[in-house]
Design a protein around this motif. Structure first.
Motif, PDB file in Angstrom:
ATOM      1  N   ILE A 217      -6.416 -12.560  10.351  1.00 25.70           N
ATOM      2  CA  ILE A 217      -7.421 -12.838  11.368  1.00 25.70           C
ATOM      3  C   ILE A 217      -8.563 -11.822  11.325  1.00 25.70           C
ATOM      4  CG2 ILE A 217      -5.852 -14.072  12.922  1.00 25.70           C
ATOM      5  CD1 ILE A 217      -5.653 -11.497  14.592  1.00 25.70           C
ATOM      6  N   ASN A 218      -9.691 -12.229  11.891  1.00 26.74           N
ATOM      7  CA  ASN A 218     -10.844 -11.358  12.087  1.00 26.74           C
ATOM      8  C   ASN A 218     -10.677 -10.618  13.415  1.00 26.74           C
ATOM      9  OD1 ASN A 218     -12.626 -12.111   9.811  1.00 26.74           O
ATOM     10  ND2 ASN A 218     -12.452 -14.144  10.734  1.00 26.74           N
ATOM     11  N   ALA A 219     -11.547  -9.661  13.673  1.00 24.13           N
ATOM     12  CA  ALA A 219     -11.489  -8.886  14.911  1.00 24.13           C
ATOM     13  C   ALA A 219     -11.564  -9.771  16.149  1.00 24.13           C
ATOM     14  CB  ALA A 219     -12.603  -7.843  14.938  1.00 24.13           C
ATOM     15  N   ASP A 220     -12.257 -10.918  16.060  1.00 23.22           N
ATOM     16  CA  ASP A 220     -12.384 -11.814  17.210  1.00 23.22           C
ATOM     17  C   ASP A 220     -11.226 -12.812  17.321  1.00 23.22           C
ATOM     18  OD1 ASP A 220     -12.887 -13.643  15.190  1.00 23.22           O
ATOM     19  OD2 ASP A 220     -14.935 -14.090  15.819  1.00 23.22           O
ATOM     20  N   GLY A 221     -10.238 -12.705  16.429  1.00 25.58           N
ATOM     21  CA  GLY A 221      -9.063 -13.576  16.496  1.00 25.58           C
ATOM     22  C   GLY A 221      -9.167 -14.856  15.690  1.00 25.58           C
ATOM     23  N   THR A 222     -10.353 -15.132  15.120  1.00 20.05           N
ATOM     24  CA  THR A 222     -10.479 -16.317  14.273  1.00 20.05           C
ATOM     25  C   THR A 222      -9.810 -16.051  12.927  1.00 20.05           C
ATOM     26  OG1 THR A 222     -12.623 -15.586  13.413  1.00 20.05           O
ATOM     27  CG2 THR A 222     -12.640 -17.047  15.351  1.00 20.05           C
ATOM     28  N   GLU A 223      -9.400 -17.112  12.272  1.00 18.32           N
ATOM     29  CA  GLU A 223      -8.673 -16.958  11.013  1.00 18.32           C
ATOM     30  C   GLU A 223      -9.613 -16.594   9.862  1.00 18.32           C
ATOM     31  OE1 GLU A 223      -4.994 -19.080   8.651  1.00 18.32           O
ATOM     32  OE2 GLU A 223      -5.822 -20.007  10.442  1.00 18.32           O
TER      33      GLU A 223
ATOM     34  N   ASN B 198     -13.035  -2.494  14.953  1.00 14.34           N
ATOM     35  CA  ASN B 198     -13.553  -1.258  15.559  1.00 14.34           C
ATOM     36  C   ASN B 198     -14.086  -0.296  14.503  1.00 14.34           C
ATOM     37  OD1 ASN B 198     -12.871  -2.127  18.166  1.00 14.34           O
ATOM     38  ND2 ASN B 198     -10.790  -1.341  17.945  1.00 14.34           N
ATOM     39  N   GLY B 199     -14.744  -0.854  13.473  1.00 13.37           N
ATOM     40  CA  GLY B 199     -15.355  -0.043  12.437  1.00 13.37           C
ATOM     41  C   GLY B 199     -14.414   0.451  11.357  1.00 13.37           C
ATOM     42  N   ILE B 200     -13.161   0.013  11.386  1.00 11.92           N
ATOM     43  CA  ILE B 200     -12.176   0.441  10.389  1.00 11.92           C
ATOM     44  C   ILE B 200     -11.753  -0.772   9.568  1.00 11.92           C
ATOM     45  CG2 ILE B 200      -9.887   1.460  10.032  1.00 11.92           C
ATOM     46  CD1 ILE B 200     -10.324   2.899  12.749  1.00 11.92           C
ATOM     47  N   LEU B 201     -11.847  -0.641   8.244  1.00 10.06           N
ATOM     48  CA  LEU B 201     -11.490  -1.729   7.346  1.00 10.06           C
ATOM     49  C   LEU B 201      -9.980  -1.767   7.123  1.00 10.06           C
ATOM     50  CD1 LEU B 201     -12.883  -3.946   5.616  1.00 10.06           C
ATOM     51  CD2 LEU B 201     -12.803  -2.323   3.706  1.00 10.06           C
TER      52      LEU B 201
ATOM     53  N   LEU C 132      -0.979  -7.112  14.404  1.00 13.54           N
ATOM     54  CA  LEU C 132      -0.686  -5.870  13.701  1.00 13.54           C
ATOM     55  C   LEU C 132      -1.867  -5.538  12.801  1.00 13.54           C
ATOM     56  CD1 LEU C 132       1.588  -3.781  12.919  1.00 13.54           C
ATOM     57  CD2 LEU C 132       2.313  -5.447  11.216  1.00 13.54           C
ATOM     58  N   PHE C 133      -2.241  -4.271  12.726  1.00 14.53           N
ATOM     59  CA  PHE C 133      -3.360  -3.847  11.884  1.00 14.53           C
ATOM     60  C   PHE C 133      -2.890  -2.788  10.903  1.00 14.53           C
ATOM     61  CE2 PHE C 133      -7.144  -1.214  11.037  1.00 14.53           C
ATOM     62  CZ  PHE C 133      -7.989  -2.191  10.526  1.00 14.53           C
ATOM     63  N   PHE C 134      -3.220  -2.973   9.633  1.00 14.03           N
ATOM     64  CA  PHE C 134      -2.988  -1.987   8.582  1.00 14.03           C
ATOM     65  C   PHE C 134      -4.358  -1.500   8.121  1.00 14.03           C
ATOM     66  CE2 PHE C 134       0.894  -4.495   8.206  1.00 14.03           C
ATOM     67  CZ  PHE C 134       1.858  -3.556   7.910  1.00 14.03           C
ATOM     68  N   SER C 135      -4.652  -0.220   8.296  1.00 11.70           N
ATOM     69  CA  SER C 135      -5.951   0.301   7.863  1.00 11.70           C
ATOM     70  C   SER C 135      -5.958   0.551   6.360  1.00 11.70           C
ATOM     71  CB  SER C 135      -6.275   1.600   8.604  1.00 11.70           C
ATOM     72  OG  SER C 135      -5.428   2.639   8.158  1.00 11.70           O
ATOM     73  N   CYS C 136      -7.143   0.629   5.808  1.00 13.34           N
ATOM     74  CA  CYS C 136      -7.314   1.004   4.399  1.00 13.34           C
ATOM     75  C   CYS C 136      -7.130   2.521   4.315  1.00 13.34           C
ATOM     76  CB  CYS C 136      -8.686   0.575   3.896  1.00 13.34           C
ATOM     77  SG  CYS C 136      -8.861  -1.197   3.700  1.00 13.34           S
TER      78      CYS C 136
ATOM     79  N   LEU D  21      -9.473   6.364  -2.467  1.00 12.18           N
ATOM     80  CA  LEU D  21      -9.482   4.961  -2.046  1.00 12.18           C
ATOM     81  C   LEU D  21      -9.415   4.778  -0.537  1.00 12.18           C
ATOM     82  CD1 LEU D  21      -7.133   3.639  -4.854  1.00 12.18           C
ATOM     83  CD2 LEU D  21      -9.631   3.639  -4.830  1.00 12.18           C
ATOM     84  N   ARG D  22      -9.615   5.853   0.215  1.00 14.90           N
ATOM     85  CA  ARG D  22      -9.637   5.766   1.673  1.00 14.90           C
ATOM     86  C   ARG D  22     -10.808   4.900   2.100  1.00 14.90           C
ATOM     87  NH1 ARG D  22     -11.687   9.941   5.841  1.00 14.90           N
ATOM     88  NH2 ARG D  22     -10.803   9.117   7.756  1.00 14.90           N
ATOM     89  N   GLY D  23     -10.540   3.935   2.960  1.00 17.55           N
ATOM     90  CA  GLY D  23     -11.581   3.048   3.441  1.00 17.55           C
ATOM     91  C   GLY D  23     -11.778   1.811   2.592  1.00 17.55           C
TER      92      GLY D  23
END
Length: 180
Positions: free
Chosen positions: A84-90, A103-106, A119-123, A134-136
């Motif tokens: 999903i995207n930040a707004d909940g759309t697929e 929130n600005g984090i990929l 659930l969010f997994f950051s880069c 490879l951070r970010g």
């Protein structure tokens, strides 16, 4: 960030460096001979990190009931989610790149098809030698699943796709996403 099977984490000292030398391949066999990882407790492992075992970095740092996920946990997770995207759309799943900015984090933003939990997994990137790279742009998360004296299983994602069963060198410093 942890090398596989080691409970002592390594914190970055800058956006591109760690104070600890993670080790690396120097051409010697066994691969870890003469390398910093070769003298760590995690180097002695010859099988999966069992739940409750001393080599489980999540349990050692957070206590019960936390543990490192298994490779099977990652497979189950990715069989039952939608991106999903930040707004909940697929996210358009026809594209290889499923990373989005929240929130600005990929990273990867996931929603369960079973219960709607997110659930969010950051880069997070990875540690290699003294470098944090490879951070970010890429995400690397250890599982507790052993592969060989050289490799362990991990979740890896980047612009080209998502690999919940990737193999990486055990001396790399990867993030953890503990589970209960």
């Amino acid at each position: 960030f942890f090398s596989w099977g080691n409970i002592d984490g390594h914190n970055p000292i800058s956006n591109s460096a760690f104070s600890y030398n993670w080790g690396g391949v120097n051409g010697a066999e066994p691969w870890y001979e003469g390398q910093p990882y070769g003298s760590t407790p995690g180097n002695t492992l010859t099988g999966n990190i069992a739940v409750g075992e001393d080599f489980d970095a999540a349990r050692a740092n957070l206590g019960d009931p936390w543990r490192m996920p298994t490779n099977a946990n990652f497979n189950e997770l990715f069989a039952n989610i939608r991106y999903i995207n930040a707004d909940g759309t697929e996210v358009d799943t026809t594209k290889a790149d499923k990373r989005v900015s929240v929130n600005g984090i990929l990273g990867l933003y996931l929603e369960s098809k079973i219960n709607g939990a997110r659930l969010f997994f950051s880069c997070s990137g990875r540690g290699n030698g003294r470098s944090w790279s490879l951070r970010g742009s890429n995400g690397n998360y250890w599982s507790s699943s052993f592969s060989s004296a050289r490799f362990a299983r991990n979740l890896y994602f980047y612009s080209g796709g998502v690999l919940p069963q990737d193999l990486s060198s055990r001396y790399y410093g990867f993030a953890l996403r503990p589970v209960q």
